[in-house]
Design a protein around this motif. Structure first.
Motif, PDB file in Angstrom:
ATOM      1  N   ALA A 169    -139.420  11.553 -81.677  1.00 53.51           N
ATOM      2  CA  ALA A 169    -139.418  12.891 -82.265  1.00 53.51           C
ATOM      3  C   ALA A 169    -140.790  13.232 -82.829  1.00 53.51           C
ATOM      4  CB  ALA A 169    -138.349  12.985 -83.350  1.00 53.51           C
TER       5      ALA A 169
ATOM      6  N   ASP B 299    -131.103   9.665 -82.245  1.00 54.44           N
ATOM      7  CA  ASP B 299    -132.431  10.041 -81.772  1.00 54.44           C
ATOM      8  C   ASP B 299    -133.472   9.087 -82.352  1.00 54.44           C
ATOM      9  OD1 ASP B 299    -131.469  12.174 -80.339  1.00 54.44           O
ATOM     10  OD2 ASP B 299    -132.209  13.713 -81.719  1.00 54.44           O
TER      11      ASP B 299
ATOM     12  N   ARG C  57    -132.765  13.195 -90.962  1.00 63.60           N
ATOM     13  CA  ARG C  57    -132.137  14.318 -90.263  1.00 63.60           C
ATOM     14  C   ARG C  57    -133.144  15.256 -89.622  1.00 63.60           C
ATOM     15  NH1 ARG C  57    -127.245  15.781 -94.400  1.00 63.60           N
ATOM     16  NH2 ARG C  57    -126.326  13.706 -94.345  1.00 63.60           N
ATOM     17  N   GLU C  58    -134.346  15.322 -90.178  1.00 62.08           N
ATOM     18  CA  GLU C  58    -135.380  16.146 -89.574  1.00 62.08           C
ATOM     19  C   GLU C  58    -136.744  15.626 -89.982  1.00 62.08           C
ATOM     20  OE1 GLU C  58    -134.566  20.128 -90.982  1.00 62.08           O
ATOM     21  OE2 GLU C  58    -135.978  19.903 -92.626  1.00 62.08           O
TER      22      GLU C  58
ATOM     23  N   ALA D  83    -135.240  18.859 -85.688  1.00 63.92           N
ATOM     24  CA  ALA D  83    -133.962  18.331 -86.172  1.00 63.92           C
ATOM     25  C   ALA D  83    -133.582  17.129 -85.310  1.00 63.92           C
ATOM     26  CB  ALA D  83    -132.882  19.398 -86.099  1.00 63.92           C
ATOM     27  N   LEU D  84    -133.088  16.089 -85.939  1.00 62.87           N
ATOM     28  CA  LEU D  84    -132.699  14.872 -85.233  1.00 62.87           C
ATOM     29  C   LEU D  84    -131.184  14.766 -85.158  1.00 62.87           C
ATOM     30  CD1 LEU D  84    -135.158  12.346 -86.897  1.00 62.87           C
ATOM     31  CD2 LEU D  84    -135.406  13.490 -84.709  1.00 62.87           C
ATOM     32  N   ALA D  85    -130.701  14.428 -84.000  1.00 67.34           N
ATOM     33  CA  ALA D  85    -129.278  14.154 -83.814  1.00 67.34           C
ATOM     34  C   ALA D  85    -129.050  12.661 -84.058  1.00 67.34           C
ATOM     35  CB  ALA D  85    -128.849  14.531 -82.400  1.00 67.34           C
ATOM     36  N   PRO D  86    -127.845  12.259 -84.390  1.00 72.62           N
ATOM     37  CA  PRO D  86    -127.579  10.830 -84.563  1.00 72.62           C
ATOM     38  C   PRO D  86    -127.986  10.052 -83.306  1.00 72.62           C
ATOM     39  CG  PRO D  86    -125.713  12.104 -85.328  1.00 72.62           C
ATOM     40  CD  PRO D  86    -126.650  13.079 -84.658  1.00 72.62           C
TER      41      PRO D  86
ATOM     42  N   GLU E  37    -130.657   7.925 -93.630  1.00 68.49           N
ATOM     43  CA  GLU E  37    -130.545   8.690 -92.395  1.00 68.49           C
ATOM     44  C   GLU E  37    -131.590   9.808 -92.415  1.00 68.49           C
ATOM     45  OE1 GLU E  37    -127.401  11.566 -90.072  1.00 68.49           O
ATOM     46  OE2 GLU E  37    -126.707  10.343 -91.727  1.00 68.49           O
TER      47      GLU E  37
END
Length: 65
Positions: free
Chosen positions: A41, A36, A4-5, A31-34, A2
């Motif tokens: 990004a 994204d 996350r950023e 920062a990445l949201a679930p 995963e």
């Protein structure tokens, strides 16, 4: 895995007279949201960093990029 950023850094170097260089740098962390998109990004991060470097150029007296 995963993610996350993400972060990107951009450095612009311009040769000036008298063997001097102008170096302008900008970086951004996103920062990445679930759910994204990582690719989207990165595109957004690079556009932000590029825009910041371009904004610095006239202030430093260098020709625009």
């Amino acid at each position: 895995m995963e993610i996350r950023e993400i972060s990107v850094d951009m450095l612009y170097t311009k040769s000036l007279p008298n063997y001097e260089n102008l170096k302008l740098e900008a970086g951004v962390t996103v920062a990445l949201a679930p759910g994204d998109s990582v690719e989207e990004a990165y595109d957004k991060a690079w556009k932000l960093a590029r825009g910041q470097v371009r904004a610095q150029i006239p202030a430093k007296g260098a020709p625009p990029v």
